[in-house]
Design an enzyme around this catalytic site. Sequence first.
Site, mmCIF file in Angstrom:
data_model
loop_
_atom_site.group_PDB
_atom_site.id
_atom_site.type_symbol
_atom_site.label_atom_id
_atom_site.label_comp_id
_atom_site.label_asym_id
_atom_site.label_seq_id
_atom_site.Cartn_x
_atom_site.Cartn_y
_atom_site.Cartn_z
ATOM 1 N N ASP A 53 0.829 -1.218 0.000
ATOM 2 C CA ASP A 53 0.000 0.000 0.000
ATOM 3 C C ASP A 53 0.863 1.267 0.000
ATOM 4 O OD1 ASP A 53 -2.349 1.415 -0.028
ATOM 5 O OD2 ASP A 53 -2.796 1.155 2.095
ATOM 6 N N GLY A 54 0.331 2.321 -0.594
ATOM 7 C CA GLY A 54 0.972 3.636 -0.524
ATOM 8 C C GLY A 54 1.544 4.153 -1.838
ATOM 9 N N ASN A 55 1.268 3.467 -2.933
ATOM 10 C CA ASN A 55 1.801 3.918 -4.230
ATOM 11 C C ASN A 55 1.290 5.314 -4.585
ATOM 12 O OD1 ASN A 55 2.707 1.326 -4.308
ATOM 13 N ND2 ASN A 55 1.451 0.659 -6.032
ATOM 14 N N ASN A 97 -10.941 -2.503 -5.525
ATOM 15 C CA ASN A 97 -10.149 -1.618 -6.393
ATOM 16 C C ASN A 97 -10.773 -1.422 -7.781
ATOM 17 O OD1 ASN A 97 -6.951 -2.755 -5.032
ATOM 18 N ND2 ASN A 97 -8.120 -0.919 -4.500
ATOM 19 N N SER A 129 -8.381 -4.697 5.061
ATOM 20 C CA SER A 129 -8.929 -4.444 3.717
ATOM 21 C C SER A 129 -9.329 -5.711 2.955
ATOM 22 C CB SER A 129 -7.946 -3.608 2.887
ATOM 23 O OG SER A 129 -7.650 -2.389 3.533
HETATM 24 C C1 IPE Z 1 -5.580 -2.734 -0.382
HETATM 25 O O1 IPE Z 1 -5.170 -1.416 -0.554
HETATM 26 C C2 IPE Z 1 -5.513 -3.467 -1.676
HETATM 27 C C3 IPE Z 1 -4.187 -3.614 -2.250
HETATM 28 C C4 IPE Z 1 -3.056 -3.281 -1.710
HETATM 29 C C5 IPE Z 1 -4.158 -4.211 -3.538
HETATM 30 P P1 IPE Z 1 -6.199 -0.217 -0.682
HETATM 31 O O2 IPE Z 1 -5.393 1.018 -0.706
HETATM 32 O O3 IPE Z 1 -7.125 -0.453 -1.804
HETATM 33 O O4 IPE Z 1 -7.008 -0.356 0.682
HETATM 34 P P2 IPE Z 1 -8.004 0.638 1.415
HETATM 35 O O5 IPE Z 1 -9.185 0.784 0.533
HETATM 36 O O6 IPE Z 1 -7.294 1.928 1.623
HETATM 37 O O7 IPE Z 1 -8.322 -0.031 2.698
HETATM 38 C C1 IPE Z 2 -1.495 0.273 -3.377
HETATM 39 O O1 IPE Z 2 -1.294 1.646 -3.398
HETATM 40 C C2 IPE Z 2 -1.702 -0.306 -4.759
HETATM 41 C C3 IPE Z 2 -3.061 -0.749 -5.032
HETATM 42 C C4 IPE Z 2 -4.067 -0.733 -4.207
HETATM 43 C C5 IPE Z 2 -3.312 -1.260 -6.362
HETATM 44 P P1 IPE Z 2 -2.505 2.676 -3.421
HETATM 45 O O2 IPE Z 2 -2.846 2.943 -4.841
HETATM 46 O O3 IPE Z 2 -3.622 2.193 -2.586
HETATM 47 O O4 IPE Z 2 -1.833 3.946 -2.779
HETATM 48 P P2 IPE Z 2 -2.485 4.951 -1.728
HETATM 49 O O5 IPE Z 2 -2.990 4.125 -0.584
HETATM 50 O O6 IPE Z 2 -3.576 5.658 -2.421
HETATM 51 O O7 IPE Z 2 -1.358 5.839 -1.324
HETATM 52 MG MG MG Z 3 -4.066 2.403 -0.615
#
Ligand code: IPE
Ligand code: IPE
Ligand code: MG
Length: 247
Positions: free
Chosen positions: A21-23, A69, A197
């Site tokens: 998470d956090g991209n 997602n 999640s």
């Molecule tokens: C969880 O991350 C799913 C993946 C890492 C693929 P999210 O960023 O979608 O989760 P929430 O919605 O913030 O809980």
């Molecule tokens: C995780 O990073 C990757 C996926 C859920 C596909 P995010 O896209 O959720 O990054 P944030 O949480 O918005 O920073």
């Molecule tokens: Mg996220």
Amino acid sequence: MDKRLLINLQRVPKHVAIIMDGNGRWAEGKGMSRVFGHRNALTAVRESIESAAQIGVKAITLYAFSTENWNRPKLEVDALMSLLVNSLKKELITFQKNGVIVNAIGNIENLPSKAKKALNEVIIQTKDNSKIIMTLALSYGSREEIVNAIKNISKKVVNKELSVKEIDENIINNHLYTFNLPEVDLMIRTSGEQRISNFLLWQMAYAELYFTDVLWPDFRKEDFYDAIIDYQNRERRFGKTSEQITE
Ligand code: IPE
Ligand code: IPE
Ligand code: MG
């Protein structure tokens, strides 16, 4: 100092699951679009797989795309799907070099056909490896997985292949997407969020949970080893007392 030297190789978790998470926040912090963050996530994936393989982790499961997602903007979903296709092709070398068997869980049927094809190809190309099984959770939701298992078990009951009395934890395990994987020992989530999640709810019943503020594109071998070292300093009691464990 090499953090790997601090790891007790006798007590390595068998199965590590990671919520990558956090991209988006990583990219936004650099004034870039969210997709830029996803594009820069591959090094973290590679380093995690390599470090897991090197210390003898038998299974690593990466949450790459959740059922929820699909609700993101179409542009982002499309970008994630094409990144998946490109990364699978690009990383074949990493998989072969590290003895990685590629596996996938989730509602794979829902993926675009290009992604399904790339996934099937790499699964076939890596099937004879044996060091570590790397499972990608794609279009994955734990609740959906459980609903799916209940439906399949019910069908067997209706067809008299199975009796209600026979339904136990093993039967349920065997009907989950993860039927061929050991229980999760350690779950790592990056980016500071402390939630599950909809990931591996059943399989994480007794997992140790590890949260780090590091954003996924910055996650490196040392961060992975930090999580392992933290795990090794915990006492897993499984309901027993501390005295019973140390006896
Ligand atoms: C969880 O991350 C799913 C993946 C890492 C693929 P999210 O960023 O979608 O989760 P929430 O919605 O913030 O809980
Ligand atoms: C995780 O990073 C990757 C996926 C859920 C596909 P995010 O896209 O959720 O990054 P944030 O949480 O918005 O920073
Ligand atoms: Mg996220």
